[in-house]
Design a protein around this motif. Structure first.
Motif, PDB file in Angstrom:
ATOM      1  N   LEU A  83       0.835  -1.209   0.000  1.00 31.92           N
ATOM      2  CA  LEU A  83       0.000   0.000   0.000  1.00 31.92           C
ATOM      3  C   LEU A  83       0.867   1.255   0.000  1.00 31.92           C
ATOM      4  O   LEU A  83       0.582   2.217  -0.725  1.00 31.92           O
ATOM      5  N   VAL A 162      -7.833  -5.291  -5.853  1.00 30.62           N
ATOM      6  CA  VAL A 162      -7.740  -4.301  -4.764  1.00 30.62           C
ATOM      7  C   VAL A 162      -6.614  -3.304  -5.039  1.00 30.62           C
ATOM      8  O   VAL A 162      -6.786  -2.088  -4.864  1.00 30.62           O
ATOM      9  N   LEU A 166      -7.042   0.660  -5.606  1.00 34.98           N
ATOM     10  CA  LEU A 166      -6.303   1.562  -4.730  1.00 34.98           C
ATOM     11  C   LEU A 166      -5.447   2.524  -5.543  1.00 34.98           C
ATOM     12  O   LEU A 166      -5.384   3.726  -5.254  1.00 34.98           O
ATOM     13  N   PHE A 223      -7.486   3.085   4.918  1.00 32.68           N
ATOM     14  CA  PHE A 223      -6.412   2.149   4.590  1.00 32.68           C
ATOM     15  C   PHE A 223      -6.512   0.826   5.350  1.00 32.68           C
ATOM     16  O   PHE A 223      -6.005  -0.197   4.886  1.00 32.68           O
ATOM     17  N   VAL A 226      -8.309  -1.887   3.399  1.00 31.32           N
ATOM     18  CA  VAL A 226      -7.491  -2.254   2.239  1.00 31.32           C
ATOM     19  C   VAL A 226      -6.375  -3.201   2.669  1.00 31.32           C
ATOM     20  O   VAL A 226      -6.134  -4.238   2.031  1.00 31.32           O
ATOM     21  N   SER A 243     -13.862  -7.040   4.552  1.00 31.41           N
ATOM     22  CA  SER A 243     -12.738  -6.139   4.271  1.00 31.41           C
ATOM     23  C   SER A 243     -12.665  -5.796   2.782  1.00 31.41           C
ATOM     24  O   SER A 243     -12.395  -4.651   2.418  1.00 31.41           O
ATOM     25  N   ALA A 247     -12.995  -2.097   1.406  1.00 32.53           N
ATOM     26  CA  ALA A 247     -11.888  -1.561   0.623  1.00 32.53           C
ATOM     27  C   ALA A 247     -12.378  -1.078  -0.735  1.00 32.53           C
ATOM     28  O   ALA A 247     -12.001   0.012  -1.207  1.00 32.53           O
ATOM     29  N   THR A 248     -13.226  -1.884  -1.377  1.00 35.68           N
ATOM     30  CA  THR A 248     -13.775  -1.498  -2.680  1.00 35.68           C
ATOM     31  C   THR A 248     -14.610  -0.229  -2.567  1.00 35.68           C
ATOM     32  O   THR A 248     -14.492   0.692  -3.392  1.00 35.68           O
ATOM     33  N   CYS A 251     -12.372   2.838  -2.073  1.00 37.52           N
ATOM     34  CA  CYS A 251     -11.640   3.171  -3.296  1.00 37.52           C
ATOM     35  C   CYS A 251     -12.552   3.817  -4.336  1.00 37.52           C
ATOM     36  O   CYS A 251     -12.173   4.780  -4.997  1.00 37.52           O
TER      37      CYS A 251
END
Length: 273
Positions: A83, A162, A166, A223, A226, A243, A247-248, A251
């Motif tokens: 990341l 992912v 990101l 974060f 992610v 998660s 995360a999606t 983003c």
């Protein structure tokens, strides 16, 4: 009359071709200034080596009990370092955009028959290429240190998805920050918090080891899901559905907001150039 129409057609903006030209321009900059790419890749590698070999044995023991160690900690922090690699390249994107906006090149572009969207598209697609190179190198170093992911084909597809989302989100966000900056120096400083946020999340230690207020922030900042999604997918266990969805969602929201913000800033500043 035919000659006039042909000339007008030739001079008309071509979004795809113009965008490819701007992508080539960004890649040529990467080739001409390799020291910047080396620095962007070197920073996460140095952090990886530092945390694994200086803190790895102690932190790994705390994570996995008496049998833990550097190998366990390496597996734990690799998603955070990946990341940070994406964030590091995104920081360079802000610098590149600010350089274009402050050196007069955008005013030059406005006198040419090119699609206005191609300038920003070139930065974004070029950043994807640079990010892909950086991620491959950093991940190869992690493998050389002993990281052995257990992900299957579906897990690897999830990891790539992912990381792609990101990259898109942080790139458009830093494009907007680069457009907002009035100097190249401020553009290089403003996105620095993106590199620091993984430390105040689940990147290097579990969030439940933090004091209450800090733990609340760490658990709900963008974060953390992610990192958790990448960690779960690379581990090869049951898919971390929650998660991945969080995360999606983060983003997508960051991408949409940043894109609209960047287009507004670019149209405003380009009209004044």
């Amino acid at each position: 009359m035919t000659a006039t129409l042909d000339t007008a057609t030739l001079d008309a903006p071509r979004p795809v071709a113009d965008s490819l030209t701007m992508v080539r321009r960004r890649i040529l900059h990467m080739r001409r200034y390799p020291s910047l790419t080396i620095m962007l890749i070197g920073q996460p590698i140095v952090l990886l080596l530092l945390f694994v070999y200086v803190f790895g044995a102690t932190m790994g023991a705390g994570l996995a009990g008496p049998g833990g160690g550097r190998a366990q900690y390496l597996a734990y922090i690799t998603p955070a370092v990946l990341l940070m690699t994406v964030a590091s390249v995104a920081l360079a994107t802000a610098i590149g955009v600010a350089t274009d906006m402050t050196t007069g090149i955008v005013a030059r572009f406005r006198t040419m028959a090119i699609a206005r969207v191609s300038v920003l598209t070139g930065h974004v697609v070029g950043a994807f290429v640079q990010t892909a190179v950086a991620l491959v190198v950093v991940f190869a170093v992690s493998l050389a240190l002993g990281f052995r992911p257990g992900a299957g084909p579906g897990g690897w597809l999830g990891v790539l998805g992912v990381l792609a989302l990101l990259t898109l989100a942080l790139t458009w966000f830093t494009v907007a920050l680069g457009l907002l900056a009035r100097t190249v120096e401020s553009a290089s400083n403003t996105p620095m918090f993106l590199v620091l946020l993984p430390f105040v999340g689940s990147g290097f230690v579990p969030t439940d080891s933090m004091p209450w207020g800090l733990r609340w922030f760490a658990e709900y900042q963008p974060f953390t899901p992610v990192i958790d999604a990448l960690r779960g997918l690379l581990d090869g266990g049951p898919a971390p559905v929650t998660s991945v969805l969080l995360a999606t969602g983060w983003c997508v929201v960051i991408t949409v907001v940043s894109y609209v913000w960047a287009r507004h800033l670019y149209d405003t500043r380009a009209s004044r150039a």
